[in-house]
Design an enzyme around this catalytic site. Structure first.
Site, PDB file in Angstrom:
ATOM      1  N   ARG A 261       0.868  -1.187   0.000  1.00 30.74           N
ATOM      2  CA  ARG A 261       0.000   0.000   0.000  1.00 30.74           C
ATOM      3  C   ARG A 261       0.901   1.232   0.000  1.00 30.74           C
ATOM      4  NH1 ARG A 261      -1.371   2.739   4.574  1.00 30.74           N
ATOM      5  NH2 ARG A 261      -1.357   0.931   5.947  1.00 30.74           N
ATOM      6  N   HIS A 265      -3.769   4.303   4.601  1.00 35.77           N
ATOM      7  CA  HIS A 265      -4.835   3.301   4.740  1.00 35.77           C
ATOM      8  C   HIS A 265      -6.146   3.884   4.222  1.00 35.77           C
ATOM      9  CE1 HIS A 265      -7.080  -0.059   6.388  1.00 35.77           C
ATOM     10  NE2 HIS A 265      -7.895   0.806   6.951  1.00 35.77           N
ATOM     11  N   TYR A 274       3.901   6.047  11.311  1.00 35.50           N
ATOM     12  CA  TYR A 274       4.277   4.683  11.689  1.00 35.50           C
ATOM     13  C   TYR A 274       5.104   3.948  10.638  1.00 35.50           C
ATOM     14  CZ  TYR A 274       0.102   3.720   8.818  1.00 35.50           C
ATOM     15  OH  TYR A 274      -0.826   3.696   7.799  1.00 35.50           O
TER      16      TYR A 274
END
Length: 363
Positions: A261, A265, A274
């Site tokens: 990805r 998200h 993160y």
């Protein structure tokens, strides 16, 4: 069903199917499906349209013109390769990050944009696409697909169902229960795991101790295979054989597509908090669209000039579609309640009447 799934790619041995390398060169010629020019170009054009539609959707959301959107960038080969291997009547039971799958199956971009715009009509796909609406309840799409698959078999229809789920979704109870149930009854089902390495902010290595996600098929007693999800030819071959296996009554197959990805998200997420940018940069080098483009140019099926023209056409088309979506304006309150079931339940009617009076009183 050939040897690929049955013998040579054991998920317990961490064997991964790859046919084309990151430079678009065939490294596994024995498994090359040798797709015709028309099919390859349809794949490529769907992927490039999906990429532009994706980039534009993020822009529209940032401008306050669209609701939360889940980017698909980097996962185009996984999605298009999987759908290209199916028959027209096969079903897709999606989660929410399946834009390219829907486009390849014939869902109009207008519908997809309408959904993320907040219009209930976005879920009203043409019946012939055999695509279910976006499903936000993680894992439930696998159980739904199992029901579709078993229903098709009971009615004597030559159809399978494909459920798509993310790597994080494989930790949900619904996923495991559905796979176990489907395996028990040899349902004509293929479960496609889009392993994009991150379940929101939880890395795949933390989400499960399993060395591969494909090996989760073993516990359910079904077949599993891990595939390079950025290699569209490998995705096509794996899904073609998985579909054949399921269709001929041999039971479900779990296909793990190892991809990435590139974006957030959803547009409500900030992956820089993160995730290391160096990791993202390494995966950008494996861009599935660039990989297929190099392959097409090497076959003399495509050129840089045609590519530039296609990108311009895609941007123009996407802008035209969204302009049409924006003209729909605010949706009627009734639509929020009206399309959950074929008819509104007494409870829904009661809720609708309550909120209708509330809104009228607030004016």
């Amino acid at each position: 069903m050939s040897h690929v799934l049955m013998k040579n790619y054991d998920p317990l041995k961490k064997q991964q199917l790859q046919i084309m390398d990151i430079n678009g060169k065939i490294i596994n010629p024995d498994l090359d499906p040798k797709l015709d020019k028309e099919t390859l170009l349809k794949m490529y054009k769907t992927m490039t349209l999906g990429r532009v539609a994706d980039l534009r959707a993020v822009q529209y959301q940032r401008q306050g013109r669209m609701l939360t959107f889940p980017p698909n960038i980097g996962q185009e080969a996984t999605q298009v390769g999987a759908m290209a291997a199916l028959k027209e009547g096969d079903w897709l039971s999606p989660a929410f990050r399946e834009l390219n799958m829907m486009l390849y199956k014939g869902v109009p971009l207008e519908n997809i944009y309408l959904y993320w715009y907040g219009n209930e009509m976005g879920s009203k796909f043409p019946k012939e696409t055999h695509v279910l609406p976006v499903n936000i309840i993680i894992g439930s799409q696998v159980a739904i697909a199992t029901g579709l698959a078993m229903g098709a078999r009971m009615q004597g229809r030559d159809e399978i169902a494909v459920a798509s789920i993310g790597d994080g979704g494989t930790a949900h109870g619904d996923f495991n229960e559905a796979l176990n149930f489907a395996g028990s009854f040899d349902a004509p089902l293929v479960v496609l795991v889009q392993n994009n390495q991150w379940a929101i902010s939880t890395p795949r290595k933390v989400a499960t101790k399993a060395e591969t996600l494909a090996q989760k098929a073993v516990a359910a007693g079904v077949k599993g295979i891990q595939v390079d999800g950025n290699d569209i030819l490998a995705m096509y071959v794996a899904m073609k054989e998985a579909a054949e296996h399921a269709r001929t009554g041999k039971g479900p197959v779990l296909v793990e597509a190892v991809t990435y990805r590139i974006g957030a998200h959803t547009t409500s997420d900030d992956p820089s908090i993160y995730r290391d940018d160096k990791e993202v940069e390494e995966w950008i080098k494996k861009d599935p669209i660039e990989r297929l483009k190099k392959y097409l140019i090497s076959k003399k099926y495509w050129s840089e000039e045609e590519d530039k023209q296609l990108e311009e056409e895609n941007h123009k088309y996407v802008q035209e579609v969204f302009a049409k979506v924006e003209k729909t304006g605010e949706i009627p309150l009734e639509d929020v309640f009206k399309y959950v079931y074929s008819e509104m339940t007494p409870n829904q009617v009661s809720q609708y009447e309550y909120y209708k009076k509330f809104l009228e009183g607030s004016k």
